[in-house]
Design a protein around this motif. Structure first.
Motif, PDB file in Angstrom:
ATOM      1  N   ASP A 109     -10.380 -20.739  20.563  1.00 32.46           N
ATOM      2  CA  ASP A 109     -10.930 -22.078  20.373  1.00 32.46           C
ATOM      3  C   ASP A 109     -12.452 -21.955  20.211  1.00 32.46           C
ATOM      4  O   ASP A 109     -13.137 -21.389  21.069  1.00 32.46           O
ATOM      5  N   GLU A 110     -12.996 -22.487  19.133  1.00 30.71           N
ATOM      6  CA  GLU A 110     -14.427 -22.366  18.868  1.00 30.71           C
ATOM      7  C   GLU A 110     -15.274 -23.022  19.951  1.00 30.71           C
ATOM      8  O   GLU A 110     -16.443 -22.658  20.137  1.00 30.71           O
ATOM      9  N   ALA A 111     -14.711 -23.974  20.673  1.00 25.27           N
ATOM     10  CA  ALA A 111     -15.462 -24.653  21.734  1.00 25.27           C
ATOM     11  C   ALA A 111     -15.457 -23.859  23.038  1.00 25.27           C
ATOM     12  O   ALA A 111     -16.143 -24.239  24.000  1.00 25.27           O
ATOM     13  N   VAL A 112     -14.697 -22.767  23.091  1.00 27.65           N
ATOM     14  CA  VAL A 112     -14.572 -21.972  24.308  1.00 27.65           C
ATOM     15  C   VAL A 112     -15.404 -20.708  24.176  1.00 27.65           C
ATOM     16  O   VAL A 112     -15.199 -19.909  23.255  1.00 27.65           O
ATOM     17  N   ASP A 113     -16.351 -20.507  25.058  1.00 23.66           N
ATOM     18  CA  ASP A 113     -17.152 -19.284  25.099  1.00 23.66           C
ATOM     19  C   ASP A 113     -16.840 -18.583  26.415  1.00 23.66           C
ATOM     20  O   ASP A 113     -17.413 -18.902  27.463  1.00 23.66           O
ATOM     21  N   LEU A 114     -15.919 -17.628  26.362  1.00 26.31           N
ATOM     22  CA  LEU A 114     -15.486 -16.972  27.588  1.00 26.31           C
ATOM     23  C   LEU A 114     -16.572 -16.095  28.196  1.00 26.31           C
ATOM     24  O   LEU A 114     -16.581 -15.860  29.410  1.00 26.31           O
ATOM     25  N   SER A 115     -17.498 -15.611  27.392  1.00 21.04           N
ATOM     26  CA  SER A 115     -18.613 -14.847  27.953  1.00 21.04           C
ATOM     27  C   SER A 115     -19.454 -15.732  28.880  1.00 21.04           C
ATOM     28  O   SER A 115     -19.912 -15.293  29.939  1.00 21.04           O
ATOM     29  N   GLU A 116     -19.656 -17.002  28.483  1.00 17.70           N
ATOM     30  CA  GLU A 116     -20.358 -17.939  29.356  1.00 17.70           C
ATOM     31  C   GLU A 116     -19.564 -18.202  30.623  1.00 17.70           C
ATOM     32  O   GLU A 116     -20.147 -18.385  31.706  1.00 17.70           O
ATOM     33  N   ARG A 117     -18.235 -18.207  30.509  1.00 17.10           N
ATOM     34  CA  ARG A 117     -17.414 -18.401  31.708  1.00 17.10           C
ATOM     35  C   ARG A 117     -17.564 -17.221  32.669  1.00 17.10           C
ATOM     36  O   ARG A 117     -17.576 -17.403  33.883  1.00 17.10           O
ATOM     37  N   VAL A 118     -17.650 -15.998  32.117  1.00 20.18           N
ATOM     38  CA  VAL A 118     -17.876 -14.822  32.963  1.00 20.18           C
ATOM     39  C   VAL A 118     -19.178 -14.989  33.752  1.00 20.18           C
ATOM     40  O   VAL A 118     -19.273 -14.598  34.926  1.00 20.18           O
ATOM     41  N   ALA A 119     -20.190 -15.572  33.101  1.00 22.34           N
ATOM     42  CA  ALA A 119     -21.512 -15.714  33.715  1.00 22.34           C
ATOM     43  C   ALA A 119     -21.655 -16.978  34.567  1.00 22.34           C
ATOM     44  O   ALA A 119     -22.698 -17.172  35.198  1.00 22.34           O
ATOM     45  N   ASP A 120     -20.645 -17.816  34.600  1.00 26.15           N
ATOM     46  CA  ASP A 120     -20.677 -19.027  35.429  1.00 26.15           C
ATOM     47  C   ASP A 120     -20.822 -18.600  36.896  1.00 26.15           C
ATOM     48  O   ASP A 120     -19.989 -17.855  37.417  1.00 26.15           O
ATOM     49  N   PRO A 121     -21.866 -19.064  37.607  1.00 25.92           N
ATOM     50  CA  PRO A 121     -22.071 -18.609  38.998  1.00 25.92           C
ATOM     51  C   PRO A 121     -20.943 -18.987  39.942  1.00 25.92           C
ATOM     52  O   PRO A 121     -20.804 -18.390  41.018  1.00 25.92           O
ATOM     53  N   ARG A 122     -20.086 -19.938  39.563  1.00 24.29           N
ATOM     54  CA  ARG A 122     -18.940 -20.288  40.418  1.00 24.29           C
ATOM     55  C   ARG A 122     -17.834 -19.248  40.328  1.00 24.29           C
ATOM     56  O   ARG A 122     -17.003 -19.144  41.247  1.00 24.29           O
ATOM     57  N   ILE A 123     -17.816 -18.494  39.231  1.00 22.06           N
ATOM     58  CA  ILE A 123     -16.766 -17.487  39.031  1.00 22.06           C
ATOM     59  C   ILE A 123     -17.140 -16.222  39.790  1.00 22.06           C
ATOM     60  O   ILE A 123     -18.084 -15.516  39.431  1.00 22.06           O
ATOM     61  N   ARG A 124     -16.383 -15.928  40.837  1.00 27.25           N
ATOM     62  CA  ARG A 124     -16.670 -14.749  41.659  1.00 27.25           C
ATOM     63  C   ARG A 124     -15.765 -13.575  41.312  1.00 27.25           C
ATOM     64  O   ARG A 124     -16.047 -12.438  41.686  1.00 27.25           O
ATOM     65  N   ILE A 125     -14.667 -13.853  40.631  1.00 23.28           N
ATOM     66  CA  ILE A 125     -13.720 -12.798  40.252  1.00 23.28           C
ATOM     67  C   ILE A 125     -13.255 -13.048  38.828  1.00 23.28           C
ATOM     68  O   ILE A 125     -12.920 -14.179  38.462  1.00 23.28           O
ATOM     69  N   VAL A 126     -13.260 -11.990  38.013  1.00 21.35           N
ATOM     70  CA  VAL A 126     -12.644 -12.035  36.689  1.00 21.35           C
ATOM     71  C   VAL A 126     -11.478 -11.061  36.713  1.00 21.35           C
ATOM     72  O   VAL A 126     -11.669  -9.867  36.936  1.00 21.35           O
ATOM     73  N   SER A 127     -10.275 -11.552  36.517  1.00 19.39           N
ATOM     74  CA  SER A 127      -9.090 -10.693  36.516  1.00 19.39           C
ATOM     75  C   SER A 127      -8.519 -10.615  35.113  1.00 19.39           C
ATOM     76  O   SER A 127      -8.795 -11.473  34.264  1.00 19.39           O
ATOM     77  N   LEU A 128      -7.734  -9.575  34.862  1.00 14.58           N
ATOM     78  CA  LEU A 128      -7.220  -9.339  33.518  1.00 14.58           C
ATOM     79  C   LEU A 128      -5.779  -8.880  33.550  1.00 14.58           C
ATOM     80  O   LEU A 128      -5.406  -8.020  34.363  1.00 14.58           O
ATOM     81  N   THR A 129      -4.946  -9.431  32.652  1.00 14.34           N
ATOM     82  CA  THR A 129      -3.638  -8.871  32.297  1.00 14.34           C
ATOM     83  C   THR A 129      -3.509  -9.002  30.787  1.00 14.34           C
ATOM     84  O   THR A 129      -2.917  -9.953  30.286  1.00 14.34           O
TER      85      THR A 129
END
Length: 492
Positions: A109-129
């Motif tokens: 989605d062009e409106a979604v920037d997941l790199s910015e989500r990684v940098a969101d100070p509320r996000i303390r964990i990024v998990s992956l599958t």
């Protein structure tokens, strides 16, 4: 009525559901790769943690991103991101509504920037599958700089691969002087935390930013993990079964899973959910022995059941494991070959083998060979070749591994001839199909060409020529003879 926050009060009393106020949930985890496994595993443990922690746990809502298609986002958003987990045992199904996903997004989605989500100070964990193929690794576990998706990410404003998203997001964290999130790989990759760290560092270097690469290596935690739960692809019966369990309420995207649950996580610093609230979750100092046992004994044996079973007309793992011949071959392969270099006692290995075979034979879990057989070229090194090399060096039999490889080659040969009913998904499918086409009637040439692919199998095997001949002989038999008859003879 469809499943939603409004319909939660109308659920039958025997349906487990969130014990917290869903409207108060806030994002604390970003998850890349929202498929069935994530929804049957990490999201379930996170709900248990939120339930246990009460108001303090509400900061652990999950922002879950689908990476390939928006379908699941479109299904779950109208349901307030709620869905049903159908835990299937042989004679019954237990329904639980899971509400730990705070938000669903699609990476395309062009409106979604997941790199910015990684940098969101509320996000303390990024998990992956994102599956093993989603890391674009070579056989030695490093990022493949020639992978098309990686090359595209390097020139794109918003990367689409998990590696690119993490690298760009961590660059933003560094630039802003913030505390980086913990990166938690939950895929079946050997030493998955350390391997992911190196891949992200490699990507940063490809971006021309060696300082970022060094900072990632020093400042960002990438704990190793081991995950274990069979969560098959969605089946036509799931929606009907969920509706029945929910008393007539419709769920457009339920997910099935077996009862078994295990999540072994390397200890790390910083705040986290109380995941231990879900039985089977454990924090340890060294994940390696759990990881090796799972990758080799479970995942490697899964590959044998999928590739060889499908050739015998056994198109689910339960059918293949329950077949007297292939079941016996698989149990022998699992215990005698796939236990190489696993530091557990003989009794523990016996018990794990027995438990795995029981799990594989569960008729309530419809785990298609086609799905298990995907992306074999990305799985072969960790799940098969490591143990195979150890066994060859020690002078032990590798008959099961040879059968697995021969069966895998036969899949590509049949696909080249339009004679395989299963779809073939593999990052190297075109190359492998071409090998089979060029050496269509020469089984030795096919075996030699496959094993020559060091990016899949690694360097030449000990006693290489003998193994080529052994695989070629099995490939000939799988081609010219009745496969069930071959398996009965091999099982004897």
């Amino acid at each position: 009525m469809y499943l939603s926050r409004k319909t939660l009060p109308h659920l039958p009393q025997n349906v487990y559901h969130p014990k917290f106020d869903l409207s108060q949930l806030t994002p604390g985890i970003l998850h890349l790769g929202c498929g069935n496994f994530h929804r049957a595993h990490q999201a379930v443990a996170t709900q248990a943690a939120i339930n246990r922690e009460g108001p303090d746990g509400l900061k652990w809502g999950i922002v879950s991103a689908t990476m390939r298609r928006p379908d699941l986002v479109n299904q779950l958003r109208p349901q307030d991101n709620l869905y049903t987990l159908l835990t299937r045992v042989e004679d019954r199904t237990v329904a639980s509504v899971i509400g730990s996903i705070h938000e669903m997004v699609f990476s395309g989605d062009e409106a979604v920037d997941l790199s910015e989500r990684v940098a969101d100070p509320r996000i303390r964990i990024v998990s992956l599958t994102v599956t093993a193929s989603g890391y674009y690794l070579t056989a030695d576990g490093r990022l493949d700089p020639e992978a098309q998706a990686i090359q595209q990410d390097l020139s794109a404003p918003h990367p689409r691969t998990a590696i690119g998203i993490l690298a760009n997001g961590l660059a933003l964290v560094k630039q802003r002087g913030a505390v980086p999130p913990v990166i938690l790989c939950c895929d079946n990759v050997s030493h998955n935390g350390a391997t992911l760290r190196q891949a992200v560092m490699d990507y940063a270097s490809l971006r021309g930013d060696d300082r970022l690469a060094a900072w990632i290596g020093e400042a960002v935690q990438f704990p190793d993990t081991m995950v274990d739960r069979i969560a098959p692809s969605s089946h036509v019966d799931d929606v009907a079964d969920a509706k029945h369990a929910l008393g007539g309420i419709v769920d457009a995207a339920p997910v099935s899973a077996e009862p078994w649950f295990q999540w072994i996580i390397g200890s790390f610093d910083g705040s986290r959910p109380y995941w231990e609230a879900h039985p089977g979750t454990k924090f340890v100092q060294d994940v390696a022995v759990f990881e090796a046992a799972k990758l080799q004994m479970l995942n490697g044996s899964h590959m044998l059941l999928a590739y060889t079973g499908a050739l015998a007309g056994l198109n689910t793992i339960a059918e293949a494991a329950s077949d007297p011949s292939l079941g016996r071959i698989t149990a022998r392969f699992m215990r005698d070959e796939q236990t190489a270099s696993i530091a557990l006692s003989a009794e523990e290995l016996d018990d794990y083998t027995q438990a795995l075979m029981v799990r594989f034979q569960n008729p309530g879990i419809v785990h298609d060979a086609e799905r298990v057989g995907r992306n074999g070229s990305a799985k072969m090194a960790d799940r098969v070749m490591r143990a195979m090399r150890d066994n060859l060096v020690a002078g032990r039999s590798v008959s099961g591994a040879s059968l697995l490889i021969a069966s895998w080659i036969r899949w590509f040969a049949l696909n080249d001839q339009d004679a395989l009913e299963l779809s073939l998904t593999d990052p190297k499918a075109k190359i492998l199909q071409r090998i089979c086409a060029e050496a269509r009637d020469d089984h030795k040439a096919q075996a030699e060409a496959f094993l020559a692919m060091e990016e899949v199998f690694g360097p030449p095997l000990p006693d290489h020529d003998r193994i080529v001949a052994e695989i070629a002989g099995l490939l000939r038999r799988l081609t010219e003879e009745d496969v069930p008859s071959v398996l009965r003879e091999l099982a004897a």
